[in-house]
Design a protein around this motif. Structure first.
Motif, mmCIF file in Angstrom:
data_model
loop_
_atom_site.group_PDB
_atom_site.id
_atom_site.type_symbol
_atom_site.label_atom_id
_atom_site.label_comp_id
_atom_site.label_asym_id
_atom_site.label_seq_id
_atom_site.Cartn_x
_atom_site.Cartn_y
_atom_site.Cartn_z
ATOM 1 N N GLN A 82 -22.278 -26.170 -22.879
ATOM 2 C CA GLN A 82 -20.908 -25.844 -22.465
ATOM 3 C C GLN A 82 -19.953 -26.549 -23.409
ATOM 4 O O GLN A 82 -20.115 -27.740 -23.692
ATOM 5 C CB GLN A 82 -20.686 -26.337 -21.022
ATOM 6 N N ILE A 123 -21.777 -21.570 -21.789
ATOM 7 C CA ILE A 123 -20.506 -21.481 -21.054
ATOM 8 C C ILE A 123 -19.407 -22.017 -21.963
ATOM 9 O O ILE A 123 -19.499 -23.151 -22.447
ATOM 10 C CB ILE A 123 -20.527 -22.312 -19.753
ATOM 11 N N ARG A 125 -15.590 -23.364 -22.607
ATOM 12 C CA ARG A 125 -14.363 -23.871 -21.984
ATOM 13 C C ARG A 125 -13.261 -23.025 -22.604
ATOM 14 O O ARG A 125 -12.608 -23.422 -23.563
ATOM 15 C CB ARG A 125 -14.120 -25.334 -22.378
ATOM 16 N N SER A 248 -15.286 -20.888 -18.381
ATOM 17 C CA SER A 248 -15.102 -21.989 -17.426
ATOM 18 C C SER A 248 -13.783 -22.705 -17.680
ATOM 19 O O SER A 248 -13.235 -22.647 -18.772
ATOM 20 C CB SER A 248 -16.239 -23.006 -17.576
ATOM 21 N N HIS A 422 -21.946 -31.088 -22.246
ATOM 22 C CA HIS A 422 -20.579 -30.588 -22.046
ATOM 23 C C HIS A 422 -19.738 -31.233 -23.151
ATOM 24 O O HIS A 422 -19.565 -32.451 -23.172
ATOM 25 C CB HIS A 422 -20.112 -31.026 -20.652
#
Ligand code: PEP
Ligand code: MN
Length: 475
Positions: A82, A123, A125, A248, A422
Motif C-alpha cells: 500500500q 492498494i 493511497r 484507500s 504501508h
C-alpha cells in the motif's frame, strides 16, 4: 431513493439490549477529534446533499473482492503493498502524476512477487487521500499566524486559501472520480501488461555491488517473463496482462464518508421493499479501503463508531500511544464477528521503539480470539519523521529500513506473519527523504522538495525498498 435518504440522514440512536445500534450518522453523538468548524453550515449541507445524491465511487463488489484478497494476506498466502502520497492534492489528478504512481506500484509489486512467490495485493493511497489530521490548527507563516493546511478537501495550501471551503467536498468527489476513471481506463487498455518492457532505471545506484544485485534481480524477473512467453504459458493470461489496483484514504472527514455510504440492496425483496429477514449491509463507497489515523482512533469516539458499521476492510494505525487493552477493544468494536482479513493493523512506532512495543501488541492480538485473523502491516514512515537543523521535515531511509527489518524479525520470532507494508512514496524524483543508494543528504532536500505534508520516498528509494523487502520475503 427515499429509503436511502432516510438511512443516511436519520441520526437517532436506538438501544437494543446493551448494544447501541449503528446508523451512518450515529458517530455524531460521540466526541470527535480533528473535526472542521465551517463558517457556513448551509453551504456544507448543500455539498453533503449533493454527495448523497451522486453515485458510489467504488462498487460494493470490488470492496468485497478486496476483502477476499485481504483474507488471503491474513492467512499468510498473499502480501499487501500500500502506498502513495501523504496528502494528495487535486492538482495530482493529471495523466503524468497518476501514471507515474501506477507504474511505481506495479514495478514494486513485480519485485515483491519475485521475492515472495505470493500474489501481491495493491492498494494506492490515491483517489481520495485529501484530508489531513494536523497537530496544530494554526501555523506561523512569514511571522503571521494562519490556519494550517488540512488537505484539499478542506482548504488550500496557498496562504490566501486557508479558510475552510464547503465546495471542496464536492470537488474532492469529482477529483476522485476522474482519478479512478483514468486508473480503470489505463488498466483495461493494457497499462499493467507485464509483458511490456519495463524501464527499471537503476543507473542511480552508486554502490557497484548493490547495482549488480539489482540488475541480476531484474534480469531474473525478465527471464521468467520471457520463459512464460516462449512456452506459451502466458497466452491470454489475465494474471500477466492485468491487475487489480484498489484505492484507500484516511477516513478523517466523517461528513464526507457518511454521505458516500450506501446500503446494499440485497436486503430488499423483488418489489424493492425492505425484507425483514435480510441484514442491511452498509458500504463506504468513497474508497475500497479506509483507515483510522493515530490521532482519531480513541475507542469511544466518533471515528471508531463510524467505521464499525461499514463492510469495507478497515485499517487501524497502531503506534507508541496505543495501549494493548485499547487494541483489543478496537478489534472487538470494529470486528465483533472476527472476520479474517477485515482489519489491517498498520503499526508505526519508529525504528527506536518498534523492538520494545511491537512484541506485546502481537502477543495480545495473537493470544486472543483474533489470532491469525488480522493483517499485520508495517508503516515504517510515521514513527521516523525528524526535522533537519534548518527545520525541514524528513525521514532517513536507514530508519525506514530498520523499522521494517526489525518488524520482519519480530513477527518471525512471535510466529505471526508480517503481511504488508504501508509507504508514503511518489513516482517523481523528489528529494524529501535522506539516504538510500543515491545518498541524499540533508543539504540535498531543498533540490526538489514538493510534498505539502510528510516527506515521501522517491521512485528510486521506493524501488530499492521493494528489493530489500523481497530479500526478506525470500528467506
Ligand atoms: C498518515 O498516514 O499520513 C498519517 C497521518 O499517519 P498517522 O495517523 O499514523 O500519524
Ligand atoms: Mn503522512
Amino acid at each position: 431513493m427515499s429509503l436511502l435518504s432516510t438511512e443516511l440522514t436519520g441520526g437517532k440512536e436506538s438501544r437494543s439490549g446493551n448494544t447501541v445500534s449503528w446508523t451512518p450518522s450515529s458517530w455524531k453523538s460521540k466526541p470527535i477529534k480533528q473535526s472542521p468548524s465551517y463558517d457556513d453550515q448551509a453551504a456544507v449541507d448543500k455539498s453533503l446533499a449533493k454527495l448523497n445524491h451522486l453515485p458510489p465511487l467504488v462498487p460494493f463488489a470490488e470492496i468485497d473482492r478486496l476483502k477476499d484478497n485481504l483474507r488471503k494476506v491474513a492467512q499468510g498466502d498473499a502480501f499487501l503493498l500500500q502506498g502513495g502520497d501523504c496528502a494528495e492534492l487535486f492538482d495530482y489528478c493529471s495523466q503524468d502524476a497518476i501514471e507515474s504512481k501506477m507504474k511505481l506500484l506495479l514495478q514494486m509489486s513485480l519485485i515483491l512477487i519475485w521475492g515472495s512467490h505470493k500474489p501481491i495485493v495493491r492498494i494506492a493511497r490515491m483517489a481520495g487521500q485529501y484530508a489531513k489530521p494536523r497537530s496544530s490548527p494554526m501555523e506561523m507563516v512569514d511571522g503571521k499566524e494562519i490556519p494550517s493546511f488540512r488537505g484539499d478537501i478542506l482548504n488550500g495550501f496557498k496562504t490566501d486559501e486557508r479558510t475552510l471551503d464547503p465546495e471542496r467536498l464536492v470537488d474532492a468527489y469529482f477529483h476522485s472520480a476522474a482519478t479512478l476513471n483514468f486508473v480503470r481506463g489505463s488498466i483495461s487498455s493494457g497499462f499493467a501488461d507485464l509483458h511490456r518492457p519495463l524501464d527499471w532505471g537503476l543507473g542511480h545506484v552508486r554502490d557497484p555491488e548493490l547495482q549488480k544485485r539489482y540488475s541480476d534481480t531484474v534480469e531474473s524477473i525478465s527471464d521468467n517473463l520471457d520463459f512464460l512467453r516462449a512456452t506459451g504459458h502466458d497466452t491470454g493470461s489475465r494474471e500477466l496482462s492485468t491487475v487489480d489496483l484498489f484505492t484507500s484514504h484516511e477516513a478523517l472527514l466523517l461528513d464526507y464518508e457518511q454521505s458516500l455510504t450506501r446500503v446494499s440492496k440485497s436486503h430488499l425483496d423483488q418489489q424493492g421493499t425492505s425484507s425483514a429477514s435480510a441484514e442491511k449491509l452498509y458500504y463506504d463507497t468513497s474508497a475500497h479501503f479506509i483507515w483510522v489515523g493515530d490521532r482519531t482512533r480513541q475507542v469511544d469516539h466518533a471515528h471508531i463508531e463510524f467505521l464499525r458499521g461499514v463492510q469495507n476492510p478497515i485499517g487501524v494505525k497502531v503506534g507508541p500511544t496505543t495501549s494493548s487493552s485499547d487494541l483489543l477493544t478496537i478489534l472487538r468494536t470494529l470486528n465483533p464477528k472476527v472476520e479474517v482479513g477485515k482489519i489491517t493493523l498498520i503499526t508505526r512506532y519508529g525504528a527506536a521503539k518498534v523492538g520494545s512495543l511491537l512484541p506485546d501488541h502481537i502477543k495480545i492480538v495473537e493470544n486472543s480470539e483474533y489470532a491469525k485473523s488480522v493483517v499485520w502491516q508495517c508503516d515504517p514512515m510515521h514513527g521516523n519523521t525528524r526535522s533537519t537543523s534548518s527545520g525541514i521535515k524528513t525521514r532517513q531511509f536507514a530508519d525506514i529500513l530498520s523499522e521494517l527489518e526489525q518488524s520482519f524479525v519480530i513477527h518471525k520470532e512471535q510466529g505471526s506473519y508480517l503481511g504488508g507494508v504501508h509507504l508514503e512514496m511518489t513516482g517523481d524524483a523528489v528529494t524529501e527523504c535522506t539516504g538510500g543508494s543515491q545518498g541524499l543528504l540533508d543539504d540535498d532536500l531543498s533540490l526538489n522538495y514538493t510534498s505539502f505534508c510528510d516527506p515521501r520516498l522517491n521512485e528510486k528509494q521506493s524501488v530499492e525498498l521493494a528489493f530489500l523487502i523481497a530479500g526478506h520475503l525470500k528467506q
